[in-house]
Design an enzyme around this catalytic site. Sequence first.
Site, PDB file in Angstrom:
ATOM      1  N   ASP A  20       0.856  -1.175   0.000  1.00  0.00           N
ATOM      2  CA  ASP A  20       0.000   0.000   0.000  1.00  0.00           C
ATOM      3  C   ASP A  20       0.897   1.233   0.000  1.00  0.00           C
ATOM      4  OD1 ASP A  20      -2.464   1.456   0.274  1.00  0.00           O
ATOM      5  OD2 ASP A  20      -1.928   1.784   2.374  1.00  0.00           O
ATOM      6  N   ASP A  22      -0.295   5.112   0.842  1.00  0.00           N
ATOM      7  CA  ASP A  22      -0.600   6.061   1.913  1.00  0.00           C
ATOM      8  C   ASP A  22      -0.508   5.379   3.272  1.00  0.00           C
ATOM      9  OD1 ASP A  22      -1.184   8.319   0.272  1.00  0.00           O
ATOM     10  OD2 ASP A  22      -3.119   7.434  -0.223  1.00  0.00           O
TER      11      ASP A  22
END
Length: 335
Positions: A20, A22
């Site tokens: 991922d 963020d």
Amino acid sequence: MALLAAERPLSELYDAMLLDLDGVVYIGSRAVPSAPEAVGKARAAGARVAFVTNNAGRTPARIADHLTELGVAAAPEDVVTSAEAAARLVSDRFPAGSEVLVVGDTGLRQAVWRRGLRPVTVDSGSVVAVVQGYARTLSRDLLDQGALAVSRGALYVASNADATAPNEWGITPANGAFVRVIAHATGVEPIVAGKPMRPLHEEGILRTGARNPLIVGDRLDTDIEGATTHGADGLLVLSGVATPLDALCAPEHRRPRYLAWDVSGMNQTHPPVTAEGPRTRCGGWTVAVEGADLRLEGSGDRLDGLRALCSAVWSDGSVDPAGPDARTALARLGW
């Protein structure tokens, strides 16, 4: 789901790291301090790395440029966005050239166009689908046009349903919050392409050719639940949204197989958690459970204490993970 031990670094045990962005690789405009070195180490260990993000606002090329500026080597093909997964969902249902109303930013419009569809911003009888993704400057006009098309019967697809996202100011509304505007106004729930649903991670697995991927994220409701959906192992990092209390309270389908402070955890070994009757041990910490009572004892690495706590609570349904005993234990660990 139980925490796993690893005598070798995870980047040597798994053939691909699906990261991922963020809260894992960067927060807003700043890199997570460990991220550039961690990504380089994982690649050096032989793992393929893909950046798999629910953010549909930016193009893969822009994201790759941003990563490179932050010291994380990345090419556009290394980036897999929920915009691409959403566009594939629509193109699998409608012929090339079909009009798709895009409620979102450049990344989503370009993803729709690359799938041979025609992105538009105004509803008409020719619009076959509405695709909604995050945009920092999302306008009321676009939300109105999207709602009109969905009310008329157009297919409704959301790039993702994240309610919030971390940035330099804190935790702020994300695409899922704005999706509720159209869904509430029309009574129609969208098909969701992003995590934790299957399409986005499937894109990442296809892109890397992974047979045994590790999914790394900071959210239980997207990254870790997405790992569970795929039958893959998930590493939860504490550099973004999820807190230690969140991990402790996680339902079974949102429980990670590994815990780490940040993304550097993918290049580390992970200690075993052992249970002997009512006592659960990890490193220098022991958690004792008596009935509904829980007690933490010992010293050492705080993360080992959290590992012991999670394992003890997850395996004993009589303990309240948000109760006073659990909160006292977390406070002793510094949380």
